[in-house]
Write a protein that holds these residues in place. Structure first.
Motif, PDB file in Angstrom:
ATOM      1  N   GLU A  66       1.061  -1.071  -0.249  1.00 51.01           N
ATOM      2  CA  GLU A  66       0.072  -0.019  -0.150  1.00 51.01           C
ATOM      3  C   GLU A  66       0.718   1.264   0.035  1.00 51.01           C
ATOM      4  O   GLU A  66       0.292   2.271   0.572  1.00 51.01           O
ATOM      5  N   VAL A  67       2.138   1.187  -0.484  1.00 44.99           N
ATOM      6  CA  VAL A  67       2.637   2.363  -1.001  1.00 44.99           C
ATOM      7  C   VAL A  67       3.173   2.147  -2.466  1.00 44.99           C
ATOM      8  O   VAL A  67       3.774   1.307  -2.859  1.00 44.99           O
ATOM      9  N   PHE A  68       3.055   3.447  -3.025  1.00 44.49           N
ATOM     10  CA  PHE A  68       3.192   3.315  -4.519  1.00 44.49           C
ATOM     11  C   PHE A  68       3.954   4.575  -4.836  1.00 44.49           C
ATOM     12  O   PHE A  68       3.953   5.656  -4.356  1.00 44.49           O
ATOM     13  N   GLY A  69       4.616   4.313  -5.958  1.00 43.89           N
ATOM     14  CA  GLY A  69       5.274   5.162  -6.528  1.00 43.89           C
ATOM     15  C   GLY A  69       5.173   5.170  -8.153  1.00 43.89           C
ATOM     16  O   GLY A  69       4.566   4.411  -8.916  1.00 43.89           O
ATOM     17  N   LEU A  70       6.275   6.319  -8.866  1.00 43.39           N
ATOM     18  CA  LEU A  70       6.252   6.113 -10.305  1.00 43.39           C
ATOM     19  C   LEU A  70       6.985   5.338 -10.919  1.00 43.39           C
ATOM     20  O   LEU A  70       7.923   4.711 -10.289  1.00 43.39           O
ATOM     21  N   THR A  71       6.885   4.885 -12.055  1.00 45.36           N
ATOM     22  CA  THR A  71       7.631   4.097 -12.962  1.00 45.36           C
ATOM     23  C   THR A  71       7.935   4.979 -14.319  1.00 45.36           C
ATOM     24  O   THR A  71       7.278   5.743 -14.369  1.00 45.36           O
ATOM     25  N   PRO A  72       9.076   4.464 -15.135  1.00 49.40           N
ATOM     26  CA  PRO A  72       9.131   5.139 -16.554  1.00 49.40           C
ATOM     27  C   PRO A  72       7.896   5.379 -17.222  1.00 49.40           C
ATOM     28  O   PRO A  72       7.665   6.339 -17.708  1.00 49.40           O
TER      29      PRO A  72
END
Length: 360
Positions: free
Chosen positions: A79-85
């Motif tokens: 439940e922790v989200f970040g960006l990808t290319p």
């Protein structure tokens, strides 16, 4: 006797991915909610992210996990989200941001649900669903949707400009009319690249109303004139270059020819016409123009044309096609006046002139 079908599970999987609309719709919602903008500084717990964008944490988790499974966003820990290319271009500040490119617009969605009508009849699904209303006429009464559509169309201009600018020879040009200019982002990019060039932006009044701030932001407002008009009305005369970017594919042949004749009437004998469009080709190669051709069928009533079809339209309007230069996004077609203005060109009272004109 029919042949036994091949057992190819990879093809089944690929076809399922291509036919799915859950992921495309979810991407569009993430754009509407500006999720990527809130992850620029790094991954966030979903409850924090949900609070910032005004979403339900559990529902947001489900949407983000679906996209993370396709490489769009990443769940770095539970439940922790970040960006990808793949998610980076969804940021508003990305040089080639596509955040505005994917609006969820109910009139469009209702039309796509009736695409069968277009394939059976050759008529627009949009007109079928919306009581015969033409796509761009609809926007005149729905300003919010008009702005969303224009921002969507304008959002691809930085990428298109980067790909087609090397194929555009404007070094000797001093005046240009951008016919169906939208908000003016494409013309602004050309003016930045060509300091000696001046431009007239022409589009419907409720569309070019957004242009002054675009031009001011680019620092080129002092070299632009803005005219609110249809491109079926008389055009500014005597420019060095007339630009038609993604205009012709919106219209059936009769109206596309009327636009081109209008340009021919305004052009000098030594003016140049530049058309930026996808050009249809035979074969199985992947081509955005082929996909956009279905969009033109479903929504606008136009189509993507072959080089031969463009040549015929231009000949009919009194232009001679000089060259077609493909790029990685669209093709650049250049033409010059070839014959006197056709006697059967559009007149002030003709249905074509009376119709509203727009770009996509």
């Amino acid at each position: 006797m029919s042949a036994t079908p091949r057992i190819d599970l990879a093809s089944v999987t690929r076809l399922t991915e291509l036919a799915d609309y859950i992921v495309p719709f979810t991407i569009r919602v993430m754009c509407d909610l500006a999720v990527a903008d809130h992850l620029v500084e790094g991954p966030l717990p979903v409850d924090v992210l949900a609070r910032r964008i005004g979403a339900d944490p559990a529902a947001l988790t489900r949407g983000l996990r679906a996209l993370a499974g396709r490489g769009i966003f990443t769940e770095v820990e539970p439940e922790v989200f970040g960006l990808t290319p793949l998610a980076e271009p969804l940021r508003s500040d990305h040089p080639f941001s596509v955040r505005e490119c994917f609006p969820l617009m109910p009139p469009d969605i209702y039309s796509w649900a009736r695409l069968t009508h277009s394939l059976r009849t050759g008529e627009t699904a949009f007109g079928h669903v919306h009581g015969g209303t033409r796509y761009y006429d609809h926007f005149a009464d729905h300003p919010y949707e008009c702005v969303r559509f224009e921002r969507s169309a304008e959002s691809v201009n930085p990428f298109v400009l980067r790909t087609v600018a090397p194929a555009l020879d404007l070094a000797a040009a001093r005046t240009m009319v951008d016919v169906g200019s939208g908000h003016g982002t494409f013309a602004a990019g050309l003016l930045v690249r060509h300091p000696e060039l001046r431009a007239t932006l022409l589009d419907l009044p409720h569309v070019v109303a957004e242009a002054p701030q675009v031009l001011a932001h680019a620092g080129v407002a002092d070299r632009c004139e803005i005219r609110g008009a249809s491109f079926f009305d008389p055009l500014p005369a005597g420019a060095d270059v007339y630009l038609l970017k993604t205009i012709i594919h919106d219209w059936p042949d009769e109206r596309a020819a009327a636009i081109l004749r209008n340009v021919r009437t305004a052009a000098r004998p030594d003016s140049r016409l530049v058309i930026i469009e996808s050009v249809s080709r035979y074969g199985n190669h992947d081509d955005t123009g082929k996909v956009m051709d279905v969009k033109a069928l479903a929504l606008f009533g136009g189509r993507t044309r072959t080089e031969q079809e463009f040549r015929a339209l231009l000949d009919d309007a009194g232009f001679r096609l000089l060259r077609v230069t493909p790029t990685s996004s669209m093709s650049v077609l250049e033409a010059v006046p070839a014959v006197p203005v056709p006697e059967n060109g559009p007149t002030a009272g003709s249905p074509a002139v009376a119709a509203a004109g727009r770009s996509v």
